[in-house]
Design a protein around this motif. Sequence first.
Motif, short mmCIF file in Angstrom:
data_model
loop_
_atom_site.label_atom_id
_atom_site.label_comp_id
_atom_site.label_asym_id
_atom_site.label_seq_id
_atom_site.Cartn_x
_atom_site.Cartn_y
_atom_site.Cartn_z
N ASN A 15 -11.18 -14.92 -6.40
CA ASN A 15 -10.72 -15.17 -5.04
C ASN A 15 -9.33 -14.65 -4.73
O ASN A 15 -8.97 -14.51 -3.58
N LEU A 19 -9.11 -10.01 -3.56
CA LEU A 19 -9.00 -10.58 -2.23
C LEU A 19 -9.95 -9.92 -1.25
O LEU A 19 -10.02 -8.71 -1.14
N CYS A 20 -10.68 -10.77 -0.55
CA CYS A 20 -11.49 -10.43 0.61
C CYS A 20 -12.72 -9.58 0.36
O CYS A 20 -12.88 -8.52 0.95
N TYR A 203 -8.94 -14.25 6.60
CA TYR A 203 -8.77 -15.68 6.85
C TYR A 203 -10.08 -16.45 6.67
O TYR A 203 -10.08 -17.64 6.37
N HIS A 205 -12.20 -15.81 4.23
CA HIS A 205 -12.25 -16.03 2.79
C HIS A 205 -11.18 -17.03 2.35
O HIS A 205 -11.37 -17.77 1.39
N LEU A 206 -10.06 -17.03 3.06
CA LEU A 206 -9.00 -17.99 2.75
C LEU A 206 -9.50 -19.41 2.94
O LEU A 206 -9.21 -20.31 2.14
N SER A 207 -10.27 -19.64 4.00
CA SER A 207 -10.77 -20.98 4.28
C SER A 207 -11.81 -21.42 3.26
O SER A 207 -12.03 -22.61 3.04
N ALA A 210 -9.07 -21.01 -1.09
CA ALA A 210 -7.63 -20.83 -0.94
C ALA A 210 -6.90 -21.05 -2.27
O ALA A 210 -6.12 -21.99 -2.42
N PHE A 214 -4.61 -16.02 -4.07
CA PHE A 214 -5.25 -15.58 -2.83
C PHE A 214 -4.28 -15.76 -1.66
O PHE A 214 -4.03 -14.86 -0.87
N ARG A 215 -3.70 -16.94 -1.56
CA ARG A 215 -2.72 -17.22 -0.51
C ARG A 215 -1.51 -16.30 -0.64
O ARG A 215 -0.98 -15.80 0.36
N LEU A 218 -2.28 -12.68 0.66
CA LEU A 218 -2.42 -12.65 2.11
C LEU A 218 -1.05 -12.88 2.74
O LEU A 218 -0.71 -12.25 3.75
#
Length: 310
Positions: A15, A19-20, A203, A205-207, A210, A214-215, A218
């Motif tokens: 994750n 990322l994404c 965002y 994928h962030l939800s 997280a 990952f955070r 981003l």
Amino acid sequence: MYTSCHPCCILEVTNASLLCPRKTADYLVSMGTAWCSARSYPWEQGLYVGGIETAKVNITLRIYSNAWHVYAGLAILNPDARTQIDRYAASATELFKMMLEGGNGGDEAKRKFKERIEWAQKVIFGDMLDEGNANGVKKRQRPILLSEDVLDQFSLGKRPQTDPETLASSLTHSDSQSRYQPNSHLSLLAMVDCWAHLSINPYTHLSLAATPIFRLFLGVAECLFLSRSLLSAAIHSALFDVWHRSDDLEFVVAARGWSQCVSFGSFEVYKRRFEETREFFKGRFEEANRVGGEMIKAIMESEVEREGLS
């Protein structure tokens, strides 16, 4: 073979470093391979030190300190990963060519490069931009907060005095001063350009997942693309500064090389390429993991505190 990996490591890799949702490991392994090919530890030479560069360096070393097969399985066995890795290499290549054309060409070539970056910015961060706000961010939105002061505490290198001529040139094209020597941030420009071309919403994928890294990544992208001054300085540096051109070239070659490597579908080829770079950084892992872990902890504590106040 992959079940031997610690579950937390798998979650972090899946994750965060991809990322994404399967992407950013390529961005980071490409950066590490570029430094290896140049036989350079740039942060020890006063280059790419401070601010968001701190996050890039620490997490790149964190990835290479792990086992190769953690990333190989996710990259080779997932069809979506191949698509995204190919697109990332294409974005890096196209943007680099546009940088060269714009820097050596006329106003039209410069305009096309600037518009390409602003297009990606609008596609990915459009909901967070507001032309009426001097900072370019809607007050009702709360982007991930990355403090450069916090990141500086965990830098593996020392920031030199920025060359006055370079700084003055970049400030002419930005609306606020920076403590850091401007560079193209090609790896970040390509990452957001890739998302835009593939219609990926980070965002979403962030939800769903997280994780701290990952955070962090981003947040790094936001830090650049939601700051008019930083993005303007990066665009200007990409077109006119030549000190980082060789590094940008190495990065593009590395990104294309990893894309080709994954397309072969060979774990042995992936292992050899990864291990060659890993060996180059081997003596730096202990400090990088210690400092990187402290950095992630501090950033997440800051995020938790901020969320609690919101």
